[in-house]
Design a protein around this motif. Structure first.
Motif, mmCIF file in Angstrom:
data_model
loop_
_atom_site.group_PDB
_atom_site.id
_atom_site.type_symbol
_atom_site.label_atom_id
_atom_site.label_comp_id
_atom_site.label_asym_id
_atom_site.label_seq_id
_atom_site.Cartn_x
_atom_site.Cartn_y
_atom_site.Cartn_z
ATOM 1 N N CYS A 6 0.852 -1.186 0.000
ATOM 2 C CA CYS A 6 0.000 0.000 0.000
ATOM 3 C C CYS A 6 0.887 1.235 0.000
ATOM 4 C CB CYS A 6 -0.902 0.046 1.227
ATOM 5 S SG CYS A 6 -2.229 -1.149 1.198
ATOM 6 N N LEU A 7 0.405 2.248 -0.651
ATOM 7 C CA LEU A 7 1.165 3.484 -0.735
ATOM 8 C C LEU A 7 0.191 4.639 -0.562
ATOM 9 C CD1 LEU A 7 3.763 5.043 -1.482
ATOM 10 C CD2 LEU A 7 3.071 4.817 -3.869
ATOM 11 N N ASP A 8 0.471 5.518 0.372
ATOM 12 C CA ASP A 8 -0.336 6.709 0.598
ATOM 13 C C ASP A 8 0.517 7.929 0.306
ATOM 14 O OD1 ASP A 8 -2.588 5.329 1.554
ATOM 15 O OD2 ASP A 8 -1.769 5.253 3.575
ATOM 16 N N LEU A 9 -0.088 8.902 -0.368
ATOM 17 C CA LEU A 9 0.615 10.132 -0.672
ATOM 18 C C LEU A 9 -0.378 11.278 -0.628
ATOM 19 C CD1 LEU A 9 3.394 11.259 -1.552
ATOM 20 C CD2 LEU A 9 2.642 10.973 -3.908
ATOM 21 N N ILE A 10 0.020 12.376 -0.006
ATOM 22 C CA ILE A 10 -0.790 13.588 0.045
ATOM 23 C C ILE A 10 0.064 14.722 -0.491
ATOM 24 C CG2 ILE A 10 -2.020 15.226 1.522
ATOM 25 C CD1 ILE A 10 -2.482 12.917 3.499
ATOM 26 N N ALA A 20 4.924 15.883 -9.579
ATOM 27 C CA ALA A 20 5.883 15.188 -8.708
ATOM 28 C C ALA A 20 5.224 13.988 -8.029
ATOM 29 C CB ALA A 20 6.438 16.156 -7.663
ATOM 30 N N GLY A 21 3.970 14.146 -7.610
ATOM 31 C CA GLY A 21 3.246 13.056 -6.956
ATOM 32 C C GLY A 21 3.005 11.887 -7.892
ATOM 33 N N ILE A 22 2.617 12.182 -9.127
ATOM 34 C CA ILE A 22 2.382 11.130 -10.124
ATOM 35 C C ILE A 22 3.679 10.363 -10.386
ATOM 36 C CG2 ILE A 22 1.811 10.703 -12.555
ATOM 37 C CD1 ILE A 22 -0.070 13.283 -12.229
ATOM 38 N N ALA A 23 4.780 11.083 -10.530
ATOM 39 C CA ALA A 23 6.077 10.434 -10.766
ATOM 40 C C ALA A 23 6.469 9.556 -9.590
ATOM 41 C CB ALA A 23 7.147 11.492 -11.033
ATOM 42 N N GLN A 24 6.281 10.064 -8.373
ATOM 43 C CA GLN A 24 6.641 9.304 -7.175
ATOM 44 C C GLN A 24 5.781 8.046 -7.054
ATOM 45 O OE1 GLN A 24 6.541 11.567 -3.531
ATOM 46 N NE2 GLN A 24 6.916 9.770 -2.265
ATOM 47 N N LEU A 25 4.460 8.186 -7.260
ATOM 48 C CA LEU A 25 3.566 7.039 -7.171
ATOM 49 C C LEU A 25 3.920 5.992 -8.223
ATOM 50 C CD1 LEU A 25 0.239 8.950 -6.576
ATOM 51 C CD2 LEU A 25 1.252 7.298 -4.984
ATOM 52 N N SER A 26 4.164 6.431 -9.441
ATOM 53 C CA SER A 26 4.494 5.498 -10.522
ATOM 54 C C SER A 26 5.757 4.709 -10.203
ATOM 55 C CB SER A 26 4.663 6.248 -11.837
ATOM 56 O OG SER A 26 3.463 6.852 -12.225
ATOM 57 N N GLU A 30 6.030 0.597 -9.361
ATOM 58 C CA GLU A 30 6.900 -0.295 -10.126
ATOM 59 C C GLU A 30 7.838 -1.074 -9.200
ATOM 60 O OE1 GLU A 30 8.698 1.324 -13.719
ATOM 61 O OE2 GLU A 30 6.997 2.703 -13.884
ATOM 62 N N THR A 31 8.391 -0.406 -8.184
ATOM 63 C CA THR A 31 9.286 -1.103 -7.261
ATOM 64 C C THR A 31 8.527 -2.063 -6.347
ATOM 65 O OG1 THR A 31 9.241 0.661 -5.598
ATOM 66 C CG2 THR A 31 10.962 0.780 -7.270
ATOM 67 N N GLN A 32 7.226 -1.808 -6.153
ATOM 68 C CA GLN A 32 6.403 -2.691 -5.315
ATOM 69 C C GLN A 32 5.907 -3.922 -6.067
ATOM 70 O OE1 GLN A 32 5.482 -2.472 -1.980
ATOM 71 N NE2 GLN A 32 6.962 -0.819 -1.809
ATOM 72 N N GLY A 33 6.125 -3.959 -7.400
ATOM 73 C CA GLY A 33 5.752 -5.152 -8.143
ATOM 74 C C GLY A 33 4.645 -4.982 -9.167
ATOM 75 N N CYS A 70 -2.840 3.805 -2.894
ATOM 76 C CA CYS A 70 -2.718 2.708 -3.849
ATOM 77 C C CYS A 70 -2.632 1.397 -3.075
ATOM 78 C CB CYS A 70 -1.448 2.866 -4.687
ATOM 79 S SG CYS A 70 -1.373 4.414 -5.605
ATOM 80 N N ARG A 71 -3.438 0.433 -3.493
ATOM 81 C CA ARG A 71 -3.383 -0.911 -2.901
ATOM 82 C C ARG A 71 -3.058 -1.883 -4.032
ATOM 83 N NH1 ARG A 71 -8.435 -2.624 0.194
ATOM 84 N NH2 ARG A 71 -9.365 -2.121 -1.792
ATOM 85 N N LEU A 72 -1.854 -2.438 -3.970
ATOM 86 C CA LEU A 72 -1.383 -3.350 -4.999
ATOM 87 C C LEU A 72 -1.469 -4.779 -4.483
ATOM 88 C CD1 LEU A 72 -0.018 -3.789 -7.753
ATOM 89 C CD2 LEU A 72 2.186 -3.424 -6.607
#
Length: 146
Positions: A6-10, A20-26, A30-33, A70-72
């Motif tokens: 899971c990834l949380d970003l505000i 910047a947020g979109i780039a960080q989330l993307s 990718e690193t989370q699988g 994000c919940r992967l």
């Protein structure tokens, strides 16, 4: 992060913070699988949805924050985008019909493709507006290959 998947970003609802947020989330997804063949679809849909928040939800309103969770999972990804801006027109997700194309390059529309792309790239879209908060959920399925 929760459970490592899971990834949380505000971030502030501005163009630069959104980018910047979109780039960080993307990158984190990718690193989370996140399967490589889904990475572009997710980034495009995520960018379209977040840019809609910045440009439309906070139009004529003092921009506040955008919250993304994000919940992967093994076979799917769910992205929840929340904001306190204006609700979607009619309190529903637009149909995603692309803007008509002009007959010349000068006649091409500048926009009108965002919701079409989001519909095309996601497996499911849900929206709710309650207590002054918009919540848009985007789901991406990626079943295992046989």
């Amino acid at each position: 992060m929760c459970n490592g998947k899971c990834l949380d970003l505000i971030f502030a609802a501005t163009e630069s913070e959104a980018s910047a947020g979109i780039a960080q989330l993307s990158k984190c997804l990718e690193t989370q699988g996140l399967p490589p063949h889904k990475a572009s679809d997710v980034k495009i849909a995520l960018a379209e949805a977040i840019n809609n928040v910045v440009e439309h939800a906070y139009a004529d309103v003092t921009p506040a924050k955008v919250q993304v969770r994000c919940r992967l999972h093994k076979n799917w990804l769910e992205i929840l985008i929340a904001d306190t801006g204006n609700p979607l027109p009619g309190f529903r997700v637009p149909d995603g019909v692309p803007a008509p194309l002009g007959s010349t390059i000068q006649g091409l529309p500048e926009g009108g493709f965002g919701w079409f792309l989001i519909h095309e790239l996601t497996s499911d879209i849900r929206y709710e507006h309650s207590e002054g908060c918009n919540r848009l959920s985007l789901r991406f399925d990626f079943p295992e290959s046989p």
